[in-house]
Enzyme design. Structure first.
Site, PDB file in Angstrom:
ATOM      1  CG  HIS A 120      65.410 -54.623  60.195  1.00 39.35           C
ATOM      2  ND1 HIS A 120      66.710 -54.658  59.721  1.00 39.35           N
ATOM      3  CD2 HIS A 120      64.788 -55.688  59.634  1.00 39.35           C
ATOM      4  CE1 HIS A 120      66.859 -55.700  58.915  1.00 39.35           C
ATOM      5  NE2 HIS A 120      65.713 -56.331  58.836  1.00 39.35           N
ATOM      6  CB  CYS A 148      54.425 -50.844  80.456  1.00 35.03           C
ATOM      7  SG  CYS A 148      52.868 -50.463  79.655  1.00 35.03           S
TER       8      CYS A 148
HETATM    9  P1  OAD Z   1      75.712 -53.332  57.136  1.00 25.65           P
HETATM   10  O1  OAD Z   1      76.597 -52.691  58.138  1.00 25.65           O
HETATM   11  O2  OAD Z   1      75.676 -54.813  57.104  1.00 25.65           O
HETATM   12  O3  OAD Z   1      76.104 -52.840  55.676  1.00 25.65           O
HETATM   13  C1  OAD Z   1      76.282 -51.482  55.377  1.00 25.65           C
HETATM   14  C2  OAD Z   1      76.745 -51.366  53.934  1.00 25.65           C
HETATM   15  O4  OAD Z   1      76.791 -49.999  53.598  1.00 25.65           O
HETATM   16  C3  OAD Z   1      78.131 -51.945  53.673  1.00 25.65           C
HETATM   17  O5  OAD Z   1      78.095 -52.753  52.496  1.00 25.65           O
HETATM   18  C4  OAD Z   1      79.001 -50.693  53.448  1.00 25.65           C
HETATM   19  O6  OAD Z   1      80.042 -50.896  52.516  1.00 25.65           O
HETATM   20  C5  OAD Z   1      78.004 -49.725  52.919  1.00 25.65           C
HETATM   21  N1  OAD Z   1      78.333 -48.313  53.174  1.00 25.65           N
HETATM   22  C6  OAD Z   1      78.989 -47.781  54.244  1.00 25.65           C
HETATM   23  N2  OAD Z   1      79.054 -46.444  54.136  1.00 25.65           N
HETATM   24  C7  OAD Z   1      78.402 -46.136  52.986  1.00 25.65           C
HETATM   25  C8  OAD Z   1      78.106 -44.905  52.317  1.00 25.65           C
HETATM   26  N3  OAD Z   1      78.483 -43.716  52.803  1.00 25.65           N
HETATM   27  N4  OAD Z   1      77.432 -44.976  51.146  1.00 25.65           N
HETATM   28  C9  OAD Z   1      77.033 -46.162  50.629  1.00 25.65           C
HETATM   29  N5  OAD Z   1      77.295 -47.340  51.208  1.00 25.65           N
HETATM   30  C10 OAD Z   1      77.952 -47.328  52.383  1.00 25.65           C
HETATM   31  O7  OAD Z   1      74.245 -52.719  57.339  1.00 25.65           O
HETATM   32  P2  OAD Z   1      72.862 -53.271  56.798  1.00 25.65           P
HETATM   33  O8  OAD Z   1      73.015 -53.931  55.498  1.00 25.65           O
HETATM   34  O9  OAD Z   1      71.889 -52.170  56.910  1.00 25.65           O
HETATM   35  O10 OAD Z   1      69.407 -55.381  61.690  1.00 25.65           O
HETATM   36  O11 OAD Z   1      72.532 -54.366  57.901  1.00 25.65           O
HETATM   37  C11 OAD Z   1      71.301 -55.043  57.844  1.00 25.65           C
HETATM   38  C12 OAD Z   1      70.805 -55.315  59.225  1.00 25.65           C
HETATM   39  O12 OAD Z   1      71.821 -55.983  59.971  1.00 25.65           O
HETATM   40  C13 OAD Z   1      70.518 -54.079  60.051  1.00 25.65           C
HETATM   41  O13 OAD Z   1      69.232 -53.534  59.795  1.00 25.65           O
HETATM   42  C14 OAD Z   1      70.593 -54.605  61.456  1.00 25.65           C
HETATM   43  C15 OAD Z   1      71.812 -55.494  61.349  1.00 25.65           C
HETATM   44  O14 OAD Z   1      71.803 -56.593  62.187  1.00 25.65           O
HETATM   45  C16 OAD Z   1      68.891 -55.422  62.911  1.00 25.65           C
HETATM   46  O15 OAD Z   1      69.366 -54.841  63.875  1.00 25.65           O
HETATM   47  C17 OAD Z   1      67.652 -56.259  62.975  1.00 25.65           C
END
Ligand code: OAD
Length: 242
Positions: A120, A148
């Site tokens: 990303h 820029c």
């Molecule tokens: P999310 O916020 O959707 O999910 C985070 C996950 O991590 C959740 O399932 C939590 O339960 C879990 N979690 C939180 N704390 C934790 C810990 N200490 N240990 C283990 N797990 C934990 O974030 P992403 O899945 O990364 O994209 O989201 C995907 C994408 O959505 C991001 O890259 C971003 C967003 O829109 C863009 O900005 C393009």
């Protein structure tokens, strides 16, 4: 029960000669970086359609930059946690280890991982909307309309917004790693954003065992061979210690 699962996961990881890892915001949570969809997550308090789409940037660039400057300031102040460090140590001892991350915070690199596929993009690089030049810039706050230095065009954050393609080089390498790995380790992601979330299923279709490490149960953890529930900063060191 979790102890048996942890032992089984450790066994799989220690035997594997090819591992692919996919991380998400949860891996940086214990460093103090907010996630997106948890109770206090960024997308719970902000509308992503107004902050993370090309249309939003075209309409209100200053608002979008305010959000990304805020994130740059937050991330500048944090350090990698034990989960990041455990993944960096894994890379050092395994010849075929690929780390694909959805995170834009660069904490994996700060922990010592060298071969990181940023699916990303990243928060510390800007991209010119006019000439396309990319530039690293660690200034914490770039102001409302950064321009820029080469052509005077408006700069944007070098992150992937909703509706945009992933960087094709990183995505191609991540797909190849998912297809050849013996173990796919997924940590700290709600696995709701495609195509990143599909990497684990792709790995499974190609014969890999899937291990999930997440605070909560997700669609992906339900489909995983081994689902460990807990904090990645605690689970990853336990799983990956040499
Ligand atoms: P999310 O916020 O959707 O999910 C985070 C996950 O991590 C959740 O399932 C939590 O339960 C879990 N979690 C939180 N704390 C934790 C810990 N200490 N240990 C283990 N797990 C934990 O974030 P992403 O899945 O990364 O994209 O989201 C995907 C994408 O959505 C991001 O890259 C971003 C967003 O829109 C863009 O900005 C393009």
């Amino acid at each position: 029960m979790q102890k048996d699962l942890l032992d089984e996961a450790r066994r799989l990881l220690h035997k594997a000669t090819s591992i692919c890892v996919l991380t998400g915001a949860g891996v940086s949570a214990e460093s103090g970086v907010p996630t997106f969809r948890d109770k206090n997550g960024l997308w719970r308090n902000h509308d992503p359609m107004q902050l993370a789409t090309p249309e939003a940037f075209a309409a209100t660039p200053a608002l979008v930059w305010e959000f990304y400057n805020h994130r740059r300031r937050c991330i500048a102040a944090v350090e990698p946690n034990a989960g990041h460090l455990a993944l960096a140590a894994l890379e050092r001892r395994l010849h075929d280890c690929t780390l694909a991350t959805q995170n834009v915070d660069r904490l994996h690199q700060k922990a010592g991982s060298r071969n990181v596929l940023e699916l990303h993009g990243d928060l510390w690089t800007t991209r010119c909307t006019a000439c396309g030049v990319r530039q690293e810039d660690s200034t914490h706050d770039l102001g409302a309309r950064p321009l820029c230095p080469a052509c005077g065009g408006l700069l944007r954050p070098n992150v992937v917004w909703f509706g945009e393609l992933l960087p094709q080089d990183a995505w191609g390498q991540a797909l190849a790693a998912a297809k050849r790995c013996q173990v796919m380790l997924v940590a700290g992601t709600s696995a709701t954003v495609q195509p990143a979330a599909s990497l684990a299923l792709m790995a499974r279709e190609h014969g890999a065992r899937v291990i999930s490490c997440n605070l909560e149960s997700t669609a992906l953890s339900k489909a995983a061979d081994i689902a460990l529930q807990g904090k990645s900063g605690e689970l990853l060191p336990l799983l990956l210690e040499a």
